[in-house]
Motif scaffolding. Structure first.
Motif, PDB file in Angstrom:
ATOM      1  N   TRP A 101       0.904  -1.153   0.007  1.00 28.60           N
ATOM      2  CA  TRP A 101      -0.054   0.076  -0.071  1.00 28.60           C
ATOM      3  C   TRP A 101       0.991   1.210  -0.030  1.00 28.60           C
ATOM      4  O   TRP A 101       0.591   2.295  -0.675  1.00 28.60           O
ATOM      5  CB  TRP A 101      -0.976  -0.087   1.088  1.00 28.60           C
ATOM      6  CG  TRP A 101      -2.157   0.908   0.930  1.00 28.60           C
ATOM      7  CD1 TRP A 101      -2.597   1.849   1.760  1.00 28.60           C
ATOM      8  CD2 TRP A 101      -3.179   0.711  -0.007  1.00 28.60           C
ATOM      9  NE1 TRP A 101      -3.594   2.550   1.318  1.00 28.60           N
ATOM     10  CE2 TRP A 101      -3.877   1.894   0.008  1.00 28.60           C
ATOM     11  CE3 TRP A 101      -3.271   0.064  -1.295  1.00 28.60           C
ATOM     12  CZ2 TRP A 101      -4.953   2.173  -1.009  1.00 28.60           C
ATOM     13  CZ3 TRP A 101      -4.160   0.386  -2.357  1.00 28.60           C
ATOM     14  CH2 TRP A 101      -5.124   1.320  -1.902  1.00 28.60           C
ATOM     15  N   TYR A 104       1.431   2.567  -3.393  1.00 26.36           N
ATOM     16  CA  TYR A 104       0.407   3.084  -4.049  1.00 26.36           C
ATOM     17  C   TYR A 104       0.148   4.549  -3.335  1.00 26.36           C
ATOM     18  O   TYR A 104      -0.323   5.437  -3.950  1.00 26.36           O
ATOM     19  CB  TYR A 104      -0.663   2.407  -3.810  1.00 26.36           C
ATOM     20  CG  TYR A 104      -2.137   2.887  -4.465  1.00 26.36           C
ATOM     21  CD1 TYR A 104      -2.351   2.736  -5.979  1.00 26.36           C
ATOM     22  CD2 TYR A 104      -2.889   3.535  -3.886  1.00 26.36           C
ATOM     23  CE1 TYR A 104      -3.457   3.170  -6.522  1.00 26.36           C
ATOM     24  CE2 TYR A 104      -4.252   4.017  -4.483  1.00 26.36           C
ATOM     25  CZ  TYR A 104      -4.334   3.961  -5.889  1.00 26.36           C
ATOM     26  OH  TYR A 104      -5.304   4.462  -6.477  1.00 26.36           O
TER      27      TYR A 104
ATOM     28  N   MET C  17       3.205  -1.510  -7.100  1.00 24.50           N
ATOM     29  CA  MET C  17       2.032  -0.619  -6.939  1.00 24.50           C
ATOM     30  C   MET C  17       2.229   0.559  -7.188  1.00 24.50           C
ATOM     31  O   MET C  17       1.324   1.332  -7.936  1.00 24.50           O
ATOM     32  CB  MET C  17       1.518  -0.833  -5.377  1.00 24.50           C
ATOM     33  CG  MET C  17       1.171  -2.320  -4.923  1.00 24.50           C
ATOM     34  SD  MET C  17      -0.500  -2.401  -5.587  1.00 24.50           S
ATOM     35  CE  MET C  17      -1.605  -1.765  -4.815  1.00 24.50           C
ATOM     36  N   GLN C  20       2.303   0.940 -11.267  1.00 23.17           N
ATOM     37  CA  GLN C  20       1.247   0.661 -11.962  1.00 23.17           C
ATOM     38  C   GLN C  20       0.272   1.929 -11.754  1.00 23.17           C
ATOM     39  O   GLN C  20      -0.863   2.080 -12.378  1.00 23.17           O
ATOM     40  CB  GLN C  20       0.409  -0.365 -11.292  1.00 23.17           C
ATOM     41  CG  GLN C  20      -0.041  -0.512  -9.772  1.00 23.17           C
ATOM     42  CD  GLN C  20      -1.735   0.320  -9.964  1.00 23.17           C
ATOM     43  OE1 GLN C  20      -2.514   0.304 -10.856  1.00 23.17           O
ATOM     44  NE2 GLN C  20      -1.784   0.948  -8.936  1.00 23.17           N
ATOM     45  N   TYR C  21       0.511   2.908 -10.789  1.00 20.24           N
ATOM     46  CA  TYR C  21      -0.319   3.994 -10.624  1.00 20.24           C
ATOM     47  C   TYR C  21      -0.301   4.683 -11.907  1.00 20.24           C
ATOM     48  O   TYR C  21      -1.336   5.460 -12.104  1.00 20.24           O
ATOM     49  CB  TYR C  21       0.116   4.745  -9.264  1.00 20.24           C
ATOM     50  CG  TYR C  21      -0.539   5.928  -9.144  1.00 20.24           C
ATOM     51  CD1 TYR C  21      -1.921   6.118  -8.364  1.00 20.24           C
ATOM     52  CD2 TYR C  21      -0.214   7.308  -9.810  1.00 20.24           C
ATOM     53  CE1 TYR C  21      -2.435   7.126  -7.855  1.00 20.24           C
ATOM     54  CE2 TYR C  21      -0.803   8.647  -9.559  1.00 20.24           C
ATOM     55  CZ  TYR C  21      -1.925   8.363  -8.694  1.00 20.24           C
ATOM     56  OH  TYR C  21      -2.473   9.790  -8.476  1.00 20.24           O
ATOM     57  N   LEU C  28      -1.165  -4.809 -15.352  1.00 19.41           N
ATOM     58  CA  LEU C  28      -0.600  -3.958 -14.097  1.00 19.41           C
ATOM     59  C   LEU C  28      -2.169  -3.683 -13.468  1.00 19.41           C
ATOM     60  O   LEU C  28      -2.074  -3.860 -12.421  1.00 19.41           O
ATOM     61  CB  LEU C  28      -0.028  -2.636 -14.566  1.00 19.41           C
ATOM     62  CG  LEU C  28       1.413  -2.624 -14.935  1.00 19.41           C
ATOM     63  CD1 LEU C  28       1.739  -1.177 -15.383  1.00 19.41           C
ATOM     64  CD2 LEU C  28       2.197  -3.060 -13.891  1.00 19.41           C
ATOM     65  N   GLN C  29      -2.985  -3.462 -14.103  1.00 15.44           N
ATOM     66  CA  GLN C  29      -4.439  -3.621 -13.404  1.00 15.44           C
ATOM     67  C   GLN C  29      -4.865  -4.659 -12.649  1.00 15.44           C
ATOM     68  O   GLN C  29      -5.488  -4.669 -11.778  1.00 15.44           O
ATOM     69  CB  GLN C  29      -5.416  -3.071 -14.539  1.00 15.44           C
ATOM     70  CG  GLN C  29      -5.411  -1.566 -14.994  1.00 15.44           C
ATOM     71  CD  GLN C  29      -6.004  -0.569 -13.666  1.00 15.44           C
ATOM     72  OE1 GLN C  29      -6.591  -0.917 -12.918  1.00 15.44           O
ATOM     73  NE2 GLN C  29      -5.188   0.604 -13.786  1.00 15.44           N
ATOM     74  N   THR C  31      -2.671  -6.886 -11.666  1.00 13.28           N
ATOM     75  CA  THR C  31      -1.752  -7.073 -10.615  1.00 13.28           C
ATOM     76  C   THR C  31      -2.459  -6.422  -9.527  1.00 13.28           C
ATOM     77  O   THR C  31      -2.357  -6.591  -8.315  1.00 13.28           O
ATOM     78  CB  THR C  31      -0.335  -6.438 -10.712  1.00 13.28           C
ATOM     79  OG1 THR C  31      -0.088  -7.030 -12.115  1.00 13.28           O
ATOM     80  CG2 THR C  31       0.378  -7.106  -9.968  1.00 13.28           C
ATOM     81  N   TYR C  32      -2.666  -5.081  -9.808  1.00 14.61           N
ATOM     82  CA  TYR C  32      -3.404  -4.027  -8.469  1.00 14.61           C
ATOM     83  C   TYR C  32      -4.557  -4.880  -7.904  1.00 14.61           C
ATOM     84  O   TYR C  32      -4.503  -5.017  -6.778  1.00 14.61           O
ATOM     85  CB  TYR C  32      -3.748  -2.635  -9.181  1.00 14.61           C
ATOM     86  CG  TYR C  32      -4.444  -2.033  -8.344  1.00 14.61           C
ATOM     87  CD1 TYR C  32      -3.932  -1.141  -7.439  1.00 14.61           C
ATOM     88  CD2 TYR C  32      -5.891  -1.790  -8.620  1.00 14.61           C
ATOM     89  CE1 TYR C  32      -4.663  -0.235  -6.915  1.00 14.61           C
ATOM     90  CE2 TYR C  32      -6.802  -1.010  -7.870  1.00 14.61           C
ATOM     91  CZ  TYR C  32      -5.927  -0.329  -6.719  1.00 14.61           C
ATOM     92  OH  TYR C  32      -6.726   0.573  -6.059  1.00 14.61           O
ATOM     93  N   ASN C  33      -5.373  -5.464  -8.792  1.00 13.69           N
ATOM     94  CA  ASN C  33      -6.687  -6.077  -8.318  1.00 13.69           C
ATOM     95  C   ASN C  33      -6.235  -7.294  -7.318  1.00 13.69           C
ATOM     96  O   ASN C  33      -6.602  -7.549  -6.351  1.00 13.69           O
ATOM     97  CB  ASN C  33      -7.624  -6.406  -9.216  1.00 13.69           C
ATOM     98  CG  ASN C  33      -8.198  -5.148  -9.840  1.00 13.69           C
ATOM     99  OD1 ASN C  33      -8.500  -4.317  -9.287  1.00 13.69           O
ATOM    100  ND2 ASN C  33      -8.731  -5.308 -10.828  1.00 13.69           N
ATOM    101  N   LEU C  36      -4.796  -6.267  -4.169  1.00 16.67           N
ATOM    102  CA  LEU C  36      -5.906  -5.994  -3.113  1.00 16.67           C
ATOM    103  C   LEU C  36      -6.685  -7.006  -2.619  1.00 16.67           C
ATOM    104  O   LEU C  36      -6.727  -7.253  -1.252  1.00 16.67           O
ATOM    105  CB  LEU C  36      -6.838  -5.008  -3.878  1.00 16.67           C
ATOM    106  CG  LEU C  36      -6.546  -3.589  -4.137  1.00 16.67           C
ATOM    107  CD1 LEU C  36      -7.687  -2.784  -4.510  1.00 16.67           C
ATOM    108  CD2 LEU C  36      -5.729  -2.866  -3.022  1.00 16.67           C
TER     109      LEU C  36
END
Lengths: 212, 258, 213, 275
Positions: A101, A104, C17, C20-21, C28-29, C31-33, C36
């Motif tokens: 996190w 991000y 992370m 990917q922003y 990358l999307q 991976t992001y999911n 989470l």
């Protein structure tokens, strides 16, 4: 008076919690202990259902979504905490949770909390807003800058820095007083809600039935 | 859905964050290197943190425990991390004074981290025997259920000192008012702006916003961390300049806000 | 070793992370999911671990017949009853929902409502004109409190078409000094958050793992 | 020598204060005083958006709160639902809270059982979807794709109401009654990206954050806390719990202010004596 058992139970617990305002007592302590257990159980069931069952079991078993198994592995490492020799394994899960996190947060906090706030504080072009609004904009700018000066740590707050920092505290105190006063309204509303429950739904003596 | 710039899918609207993040990273690295060479960075007095020593001492004199609340959020919030770092500093002091430290937690991950941090602090002070895992424990994830669990601890264990650090929501005042009733010394620090007014009214000392992040640096005086504090100050100076120059440019029609 | 490997692993995930922003590439999307979802799974397991600790704590208290151990028994029975109700009867309807509606929910609402009293006692004590700052707090607080109810509209005067009332003044305090305070804090905190997150990613901040051994 | 009065006041047993607050709030709940409610501009604009709706128009309604905020939010929801259904406006409802379905259920019953609306034609409850940001953004593309099934597990493609209205552009208005920042998110995403018209009901605390959006027209109108709800009840001529609650609100505030003044008078009396 209500004939619904649930309403009576709810009324009992409502009064038990209110009794703490007088002083600590066994009825209150009973309610407190029960609530701690009940809510811990509630969240355990909720998360076991939504995270472990819906997010892990179902997608892996039904949709063969193997990517999630890695999350399951991290989850298993958490259980390493149960024994001294395997304890360090849980660090993978914690490092993952914290650092993922953080990656991000760096850009997103920069955008939402810093860059957009700067842009929102810039003044409007001269002549495009009425005088009163323009004065407010300048005050806002002065306020934000002086508060930032207050947060400056690596210099003694004397001289011009001291003046600005004291102005910053003035803005902070006005703001805190305002939020406090504003919040009182919401808190009283919640109390009204509990009284309406007790009078209307439990005792049936209020002027409204509390329905929609 | 989102405007694409090229085949890699770089989002053109996100340049400002990228530049800002890299600039901050650069500032941090530069200042860490600089403070390593000469570690005498000045940090202004923060009364709430000066009082930590005295507050732990008072609990020792009275023979009562110290209570530490690490906030309501999980470890992915940096405010919680700042709180846990301060917890490490507080634990070092309770270990030195042989005073009991109670850390009830709302979040299960924070519980784990708090246990590690407290144990490490006790070990570093040479008193691993005093560490009690049972005193650093998970209570319940329910927001208000947790708040009255803490209220119960305050009413029955009567801690002489209460620390509230990290992120808070509406429950903040339930805990802080109860602590006020029991006569404890209370020191709070939060970056939740909506709860600051309540801590200010109910606690003896309150760290406001960014002061929370300066807290562990202030208490530990570790050169590596002092460097990042200096970098944050530089960033603030840049923000102030950006506010002034931007305002000047927009107000005088030199430049139009996008 | 036992600290470095986890830190390295955290760094890699954090870096992904971060990157990917800035990109909208589908992989990358995805991976992001995934990340989470993994976070939720880890959280769920931690919650189980925490609950085991809670049961142990109260179990030991009961076993040793410690002072007021009966309350520990109440906590444990509440915990077990809800888990049985949820696992046995499902999370929709049944005893699980009944206990939420009639035990947990009214108690939580009442604790929330206790704040009406605590806010009053805190204001009574703290809103005193002891210092300049306390006076500012006091004045802003009272003006906003009165400005938000019917009295606020009534207290005021008119000059021509313009109406100056307590409600208007409270609106101004909220819009200008209050906004400045919020924004100043937000910017400072934003820098603190980003700097801390950077420290985590760069491995400068690792105290949250305890001391390495 | 007896202690002077100000010492009693300064060392007031806080339980006395608690009793005073309790009475000030409880008595008007039982015996309403009927104090005047003067609608502010934000509330008038909120109501104007409802007034402009014609029979047959469709609105999207979001229950963005849970049981613990019901006291503040339910009065707003009640007026919006009664007013809209009374004028033949159709409602597609959803929630962004896991605990939202329980809050919404009484209103679905109100519509279908008491007011004789047909489920699927006049009103639909889509239920809860985790990830509010994704939900709000995807609803702009397609309601049916975002919620393949409604709260009760029936396919949304079969409902006439959702065949008529499947994206923000097919609705006249979005109403969010939100106990958190959700009102801001609806504004930023549904209005900002899809140009939908949004009005919001917010808690007293959250309402502070809506002023900037209201000034720029991103939110067409909003209600702040119980005061806003009472103003809406007044405008829609549907008096209820909020109007009744506003009396308690006023007396509660008045009692707290009186105690604060008492504290200050006592403080200065003490200071004067000491000097």
């Amino acid at each position: 008076m209500s004939t619904d058992l649930g309403v009576w139970v709810a009324a009992f617990f409502t009064l038990a919690i209110f009794s703490s305002l007088y002083r600590d007592n066994p009825v209150y302590r009973f309610a407190e202990s029960l609530l701690v257990g009940v809510s811990a159980g509630y969240y355990l069931v909720q998360y076991a259902y939504s995270a472990l069952y819906k997010k892990l079991w179902i997608p892996v078993v039904q949709d063969q979504d193997w990517g999630l198994l890695f999350g399951g592995l991290l989850g298993l490492l958490v259980l390493g905490r149960l024994h001294r020799r395997t304890e360090w394994l849980a660090r993978f899960a914690i490092a993952f949770y914290v650092a993922a996190w953080a990656g991000y947060l760096i850009p997103s906090a920069m955008k939402a909390q810093v860059l957009e706030q700067i842009a929102g504080t810039w003044l409007s072009p001269a002549g495009s807003v009425p005088l009163g609004a323009a004065v407010n904009e300048v005050l806002l700018l002065v306020g934000v800058i002086s508060i930032l000066v207050y947060f400056y740590f690596s210099r003694e707050h004397v001289g011009a820095l001291g003046v600005a920092s004291r102005l910053g505290i003035t803005f902070l105190m006005l703001g805190f007083g305002a939020s406090f006063g504003y919040t009182i309204m919401g808190r009283i509303t919640l109390l009204i809600g509990r009284f309406q429950f007790l009078f209307d739904r439990w005792l049936g003596i209020g002027p409204s039935s509390g329905g929609v | 859905m989102i405007p694409l710039q090229d085949a890699t899918g770089f989002q053109a609207t996100r340049w400002p964050e990228l530049v800002a993040a890299l600039a901050l990273a650069l500032l941090i690295v530069v200042w860490i290197v600089r403070t390593r060479r000469s570690s005498d960075v000045f940090v202004r007095r923060i009364p709430g943190l000066e009082a930590v020593e005295e507050a732990v001492g008072r609990a020792t004199e009275m023979g009562r425990p110290v209570l530490f609340i690490p906030g309501m959020d999980s470890m992915d919030e940096t405010g919680t991390l700042a709180a846990v770092n301060i917890l490490g500093q507080v634990a070092a002091r309770t270990a030195r004074y042989e005073t009991r430290l109670l850390v009830p937690c709302r979040d299960p991950i924070v519980t784990n981290v708090a246990q590690e941090v407290v144990r490490a602090a006790y070990t570093a002070e040479g008193r691993p025997d005093l560490y009690r895992a049972d005193d650093v424990r998970y209570e319940t994830y329910g927001q208000f259920a947790y708040a009255i669990a803490v209220q119960g601890i305050m009413l029955r264990e009567r801690p002489a000192t209460n620390f509230f650090f990290g992120r808070y929501y509406a429950e903040s005042l339930i805990m802080a008012e109860t602590g006020n009733l029991t006569g404890a010394i209370q020191i709070a620090g939060t970056d939740s702006d909506s709860q600051l007014p309540f801590f200010i009214c109910a606690c003896d000392y309150t760290l406001i916003g960014e002061e929370l992040y300066a807290g562990s640096v202030y208490l530990s005086r570790e050169p590596r961390l002092l460097g990042t504090l200096k970098a944050q100050d530089m960033a603030k100076a840049i923000v102030i300049v950006a506010l002034l120059l931007g305002s000047l440019a927009t107000a005088t029609h030199l430049w139009t806000r996008p | 070793m036992k600290t470095t490997l986890p830190i390295l692993f955290g760094f890699l995930v954090g870096l992904v992370m971060f990157v990917q922003y800035f990109f909208s590439h589908p992989s990358l999307q995805r991976t992001y999911n995934l990340v989470l979802d993994w976070k939720q799974i880890v959280f769920g397991m931690m919650l189980i671990l925490g609950t085991i600790g809670l049961v142990r704590h109260h179990g030991v208290r009961i076993q040793r017949r410690e002072r007021a151990w009966g309350y520990s028994a109440v906590t444990l029975s509440g915990l077990v009853a809800v888990i049985l109700a949820g696992v046995g009867g499902g999370v929709q309807g049944g005893p699980y929902a009944w206990s939420f509606e009639n035990v947990q929910s009214p108690m939580q609402s009442t604790i929330f409502a206790l704040l009406a009293f605590y806010v009053a006692s805190a204001a009574y004590r703290a809103f005193r004109a002891r210092t300049v700052h306390a006076t500012l707090l006091l004045c802003a607080g009272i003006i906003v409190m009165l400005g938000r109810v019917s009295i606020g509209e009534m207290l005021g005067f008119s000059v021509g078409d313009a109406r100056y009332s307590l409600a208007g003044l409270s609106g101004w305090i909220l819009d200008v000094p209050n906004l400045a305070a919020k924004r100043g804090i937000l910017i400072g905190v934003g820098l603190g958050v980003s700097a801390t997150a950077l420290k985590i990613l760069l491995g400068i901040e690792r105290s949250y793992l305890g001391k390495g051994d | 020598m007896p202690r002077p009065w100000w010492e009693h006041a300064l060392r007031l047993d806080r339980r006395l204060l608690f009793v005073a607050v309790a009475l000030a709030v409880a008595i008007p709940v039982l015996f309403p005083l009927g104090l005047p409610v003067v609608p502010g501009k934000e509330s008038r604009d909120f109501f104007a958006a409802l007034e402009q709706l014609q029979p047959g128009d469709v609105i999207l309604f979001s229950f963005d709160y849970e049981a613990d905020s019901r006291a503040e939010m339910d009065p707003m929801t009640r007026v919006v639902w009664r007013y809209c259904l009374g004028r033949g406006v159709r409602i597609i409802a959803l929630t962004n809270y896991a605990g939202g379905p329980g809050v919404a259920e009484p209103y679905i019953e109100l519509a279908t059982k008491q007011l004789g609306q047909v489920y699927g034609e006049d009103v639909v409850f889509l239920g809860y979807n985790p990830d509010y940001s994704g939900t709000i953004l995807r609803l702009g593309e397609s309601f049916r794709a975002t919620f393949p099934a409604d709260q009760y597990g029936r396919s949304t493609a079969d409902f006439p109401l959702l065949q008529r209205a499947n994206r923000y552009a097919d609705t006249k208005l979005i109403v969010t009654i939100a106990a958190s920042s959700l009102a801001e998110y609806w504004t930023i995403w549904a209005h900002g990206k899809y140009d939908a018209k949004v009005i919001a009901g917010a808690t007293a605390i959250q309402a502070v954050h809506l002023y900037p959006y209201y000034q720029t027209g991103q939110v067409s109108g909003f209600l702040g806390g119980l005061k806003g709800a009472a103003e809406l009840e007044r405008l829609a001529e549907l008096p209820g719990d909020a109007t009744r609650g506003m009396d308690s609100q006023t007396t509660g505030h008045a009692v707290i202010v009186l105690f604060i003044l008492l504290g200050n008078v006592a403080y200065f009396a003490q200071r004067r004596r000491k000097s």
